[in-house]
Enzyme design. Sequence first.
Site, PDB file in Angstrom:
ATOM      1  N   VAL A 107       7.525  16.523 -25.762  1.00 37.75           N
ATOM      2  CA  VAL A 107       7.273  15.667 -26.713  1.00 37.75           C
ATOM      3  C   VAL A 107       6.100  16.130 -27.768  1.00 37.75           C
ATOM      4  CG1 VAL A 107       7.974  13.571 -25.111  1.00 37.75           C
ATOM      5  CG2 VAL A 107       5.620  14.460 -25.124  1.00 37.75           C
ATOM      6  N   CYS A 108       5.862  15.235 -28.759  1.00 36.06           N
ATOM      7  CA  CYS A 108       4.823  15.531 -29.649  1.00 36.06           C
ATOM      8  C   CYS A 108       3.572  15.505 -28.928  1.00 36.06           C
ATOM      9  CB  CYS A 108       4.713  14.875 -30.902  1.00 36.06           C
ATOM     10  SG  CYS A 108       6.182  14.771 -31.965  1.00 36.06           S
ATOM     11  N   PRO A 109       2.610  16.485 -29.281  1.00 33.41           N
ATOM     12  CA  PRO A 109       2.337  17.498 -30.368  1.00 33.41           C
ATOM     13  C   PRO A 109       2.980  18.854 -29.748  1.00 33.41           C
ATOM     14  CG  PRO A 109       0.297  17.376 -29.362  1.00 33.41           C
ATOM     15  CD  PRO A 109       0.968  16.168 -28.595  1.00 33.41           C
ATOM     16  N   PHE A 110       3.279  18.925 -28.269  1.00 34.94           N
ATOM     17  CA  PHE A 110       3.606  20.046 -27.812  1.00 34.94           C
ATOM     18  C   PHE A 110       5.060  20.794 -28.311  1.00 34.94           C
ATOM     19  CE2 PHE A 110       1.241  17.505 -24.832  1.00 34.94           C
ATOM     20  CZ  PHE A 110       0.015  18.356 -24.975  1.00 34.94           C
ATOM     21  N   HIS A 119      13.561  15.261 -28.291  1.00 34.26           N
ATOM     22  CA  HIS A 119      12.470  14.019 -28.681  1.00 34.26           C
ATOM     23  C   HIS A 119      12.524  13.667 -30.346  1.00 34.26           C
ATOM     24  CE1 HIS A 119       8.683  12.070 -28.576  1.00 34.26           C
ATOM     25  NE2 HIS A 119       8.060  12.728 -29.417  1.00 34.26           N
TER      26      HIS A 119
END
Lengths: 263, 73
Positions: B10-13, B37
């Site tokens: 998921v964000c920010p990864f 995502h």
Amino acid sequence: MLTDEQIKRYARQIIMPEIGVKGQLKLLESSVLVVGAGGLGSPAIQYLAGAGVGRIGIVDGDEVDISNLQRQTIHAGNLGMNKAESAKTFVEKLNPDVKVDVYPFNLTPENAREIIRKYDVVLDCTDNFVARFLINDACVIEEVSFVHAAVLRFEGELMTIVPKESACYRCVFKHAPPPGTVPTCQEAGVVGATVGVLGTLQAIEAIKLLLGIGEPLVNRMLHVDLLTMDFTELKLRKDPECPVCSGRVKEIIPEKYVESCQL
Amino acid sequence: MITLDLRGEVCPFTFVKTKVKLEELKPGELLEVILDHEPAVRDVPRSVEAEGHEVLSVEKISDKEWRIVIRKR
Ligand SMILES: [Zn+2]
């Protein structure tokens, strides 16, 4: 190469174009010496360790006292422990990527140069003029950049020194003032959040110097008054007569002024 | 073309891992990113372009999966 865990840990820094993977790897290979693990040193150590500065040296000969905890929050639970040792236990819990060198004694004219030359950047988080001039002279002679900060009541000052390129602390202040002319912090008092602001600014300056980004506070002094929220900047000039910058002095100039102030 | 499977991220990864991979590539090389995502389908191309890379395509490849192709600057 960054591990998966490091990518997660430093995600908020890697995202930034100024840092990225290259900058993060550079921080992990960098070293900072923090002289004084008190009010200024506590936040500085905390954020340098969080950012992943690979090696942090901590110099402090004092022990944690209950009167310190109002501002030196990294020493929580460590009453009576040496402050450099105490700071190390904090860093180890926060970030295992960081190696900590503990110097559980004070910086002296005899040991300063040998310790300072092992680091990329030095933070002057001390509380007295003798130590400030000592760090200045040793850093300029060893050509190690350093960030000076000092705090009194609600006010603080900050200045970054890049030897050879910028004005040094002695260019500006010449010598320690005679005893009695400047209030010590025992007489003046300080709010923890004020040292927190200045120590945090020192950490940001160190990160900028290590990464070569932004505009470090060289040839400038920032003065902050947190009671009025006035941030003012003084332009500084290198003094051609400065004995240290001019290279005339190859050894540390001892300052005779003795203080007993625990910031 | 190098593929980066970011399904499950998921964000920010999503962006961080894309950025890390892009830094390993040579200029001009292509990177294929697979995502599941949904917000990242908008955010990753935008962030990647902000860093100067070229987003060649964004396509839906299944009910909940997307494929983005990026050319490293
Ligand atoms: Zn000077």
